[in-house]
Design an enzyme around this catalytic site. Sequence first.
Site, PDB file in Angstrom:
ATOM      1  CE  LYS A 169      -6.337   0.569  -1.425  1.00 50.77           C
ATOM      2  NZ  LYS A 169      -7.065   0.176  -0.052  1.00 50.77           N
ATOM      3  CE1 TYR A 199      -3.561   2.509  -0.036  1.00 48.46           C
ATOM      4  CE2 TYR A 199      -4.267   1.623   2.239  1.00 48.46           C
ATOM      5  CZ  TYR A 199      -4.512   2.566   1.024  1.00 48.46           C
ATOM      6  OH  TYR A 199      -5.613   3.277   1.076  1.00 48.46           O
TER       7      TYR A 199
END
Length: 304
Positions: A162, A137
Amino acid sequence: MPEPTFADGVLFFPVTPFDARDRPDLDVLATHVSGGVAAGAAGVFAACGTGEYHSLSVGEFGEVVATSVGGVGGRVPVFAGAGGPLGHARETARAAQDAGADGLLVMPPYLVQGPQHGLVAYIEAVAAATELPLVVYHRGNMQLSEATVDRVVTLPSVVGIKDGVGDVALMQRFVLAASRAGRDLQFFNGLLTAELSQAAYRAIGVPLYSSAVFAMAPEIATAFFAAYRDEDEGRQRVLLDEFYVPLVRLRDETPGFAVSLIKAGLRLSGLAVGSVRPPLVDPTPEQEARLQALLERGRELVAR
């Protein structure tokens, strides 16, 4: 361990319901997760940001992930969060593997800001604690440079990135870095209310996105996804203008509403998910009434 792949559809980040005694309500969670998969989720990310990972003990986390895996029943991949203090991240990584998760979303470390090579070491430390594949992330105090991603995309357990920053040009370079490394990684847009920015992400080779709206109103989120998939710009524009943009304005009134509004929307639909845990707060009655009006408007647009 084989790398999980996501189907064509929206990525679902379920909430973690809490009962009147502030315990995870696993029965309600199972209903929530199973219903989301039945509504067309391409993958489930349990006990992540929307699932209030920040507030869960390791024991609660394991219960939430195991319940989510059971609710999915093998229909789509299940990823679980792992992040924060490194010791906690390692324990949750192992707990997710024991609970049957298919992978991990590696979230930022707690509070401290390390150098870029320290962030790589953090990802490697989480990877060493589990056999599960990782989606990294890119957000907050784990914002990665292009040079760092050149290294990250070569880590065998990393299967995706992400984006929670919103620098589309930088994300384009991440996609190119994976291509240069010969890695077929999965990239997706993880910005808040990602529907508003997904057209730009698709243009740089990032077709997947997470949808908080899917967690509380899957019929609206899937209608938008269908318009996005079919490149129906007119229908996308109507949904953006009359539902998503007003929702973002409401979300931006209070810190943490990216989670709080989703729980409120689920309560309005009749699912007893309870309140958010501190430091998040629930909407006021006036804000909840505006949310209800927005959801009604969104459903009217879908029915039309």
